[in-house]
Design an enzyme around this catalytic site. Structure first.
Site, PDB file in Angstrom:
ATOM      1  N   HIS A 134       0.832  -1.212   0.000  1.00 33.19           N
ATOM      2  CA  HIS A 134       0.000   0.000   0.000  1.00 33.19           C
ATOM      3  C   HIS A 134       0.863   1.258   0.000  1.00 33.19           C
ATOM      4  CE1 HIS A 134      -3.276  -2.739   1.058  1.00 33.19           C
ATOM      5  NE2 HIS A 134      -4.101  -1.770   0.696  1.00 33.19           N
ATOM      6  N   LYS A 138      -0.851   4.993   4.626  1.00 31.34           N
ATOM      7  CA  LYS A 138      -1.878   4.124   5.195  1.00 31.34           C
ATOM      8  C   LYS A 138      -1.712   4.020   6.712  1.00 31.34           C
ATOM      9  CE  LYS A 138      -4.120  -0.354   4.650  1.00 31.34           C
ATOM     10  NZ  LYS A 138      -5.421   0.237   4.989  1.00 31.34           N
TER      11      LYS A 138
END
Ligand code: NAD
Ligand SMILES: O=C(O)C1=N[C@H](C(=O)O)CCC1
Length: 248
Positions: A134, A138
């Site tokens: 990701h 995040k």
């Protein structure tokens, strides 16, 4: 009938995309867009039917409590779910018959199919590891999608009578083998330039199978959010996973 929709977390990465998607959607009217400093009373003032909640694991429970005690259906993609949190929302829903809550670890159709394919493959392979990748902003790790994927794989393995995976590693730095989610190692990569990606790697004698999904843009989550908004009023109680609204 036009559904009156709010987005909570409207200035965030996914929330700002959801605002545009709701505004452009037929049969939906965006009547409230809340940010961190907004008052939740804006939801009741605007007579919201469905709230799309896309904030932060630290904020989601307060937002859900307000909505579910004020007659508002909720579709949330916020992550950080534990069994304890799920028990709390089940309690809120029990006191609000007729209201629906969809918790979707991932709204992307491809990601949901990736989870389903992984569930199907699980019983045929001795080894499995999940790698999720990701963007560097995040808040949580591992991702909600990876956690759910690993749980589904572990349940499919148990149902098929597979023994727990063996890990003969005797020397490793802490963390080198990832997090243990129900016996499935889950590795989290955080890298500027990425958005949301996952590969599930299965292995057995002489072969491997990799199931990979990539979300390149937040638009990948919008059809799933709109589907959830349109369907949630017909699904009272808790629905965990958008796959329950799809004909899979
Ligand atoms: N399920 C999915 O498909 C999916 C996809 C992408 C992101 N997510 C999840 O959605 C959440 C948000 O992700 P993001 O990348 O947009 O984060 P982000 O930080 O860009 O956006 C979150 C926004 O929520 C706001 N916020 C925080 N608390 C709030 C509150 N109490 N009321 C109103 N607004 C509040 C923040 O100010 C911010 O603008 C995360 O949990 C993420 O994992 C889920
Ligand atoms: O960008 C995020 O944050 C995402 N969170 C979800 C998760 O944790 O699985 C879904 C993918 C994007």
């Amino acid at each position: 009938m036009t559904l009156r929709v709010a987005v909570i977390g409207a200035k965030g990465r996914i929330g700002s995309e959801a605002v545009k998607a709701v505004e452009a959607a037929e049969g939906l009217e965006l009547v409230a867009a809340l940010g961190r400093d907004s008052k939740l009373t804006e939801l009741t003032d605007a007579r919201v039917d469905v709230a799309v909640e896309l904030t932060h694991p630290d904020s989601v429970m307060g937002n859900l409590e307000y909505c579910l005690t004020h007659g508002i259906h909720v579709v949330t993609g916020t992550t950080g779910w534990t069994e304890e949190r799920l028990e709390t929302v089940r309690g809120l829903l029990a006191a609000a018959p007729g209201l629906g809550l969809l918790i979707a670890p991932n709204f992307s159709i491809g990601a949901i199919l990736g989870m389903k394919f992984s569930q199907l493959a699980a019983k045929y392979f001795e080894s499995v590891e999940v790698v999720e990748l990701h963007h560097d902003r995040k808040a949580d790790a591992p991702s909600g999608t990876a956690t759910r994927t690993a749980q589904l794989i572990a349940a499919a393995r148990a149902e098929a009578g597979l023994p727990p995976q063996q890990d003969p590693t005797t020397h490793s730095l802490p963390g080198a083998r990832g997090a243990d989610v129900d016996g499935v190692p889950v590795h989290a990569v955080r890298l500027r330039g990425l958005l949301a990606h996952q590969q599930v790697m299965f292995g057995d004698t002489g072969e491997t199978l990799t199931i990979r999904h990539d979300s390149m843009h937040h638009s990948s989550f919008m059809p799933g959010i709109l589907l959830g908004v349109r369907k949630i009023a017909d699904h009272p109680g808790l629905t965990f996973g958008l796959e329950h609204f799809l004909d899979l």
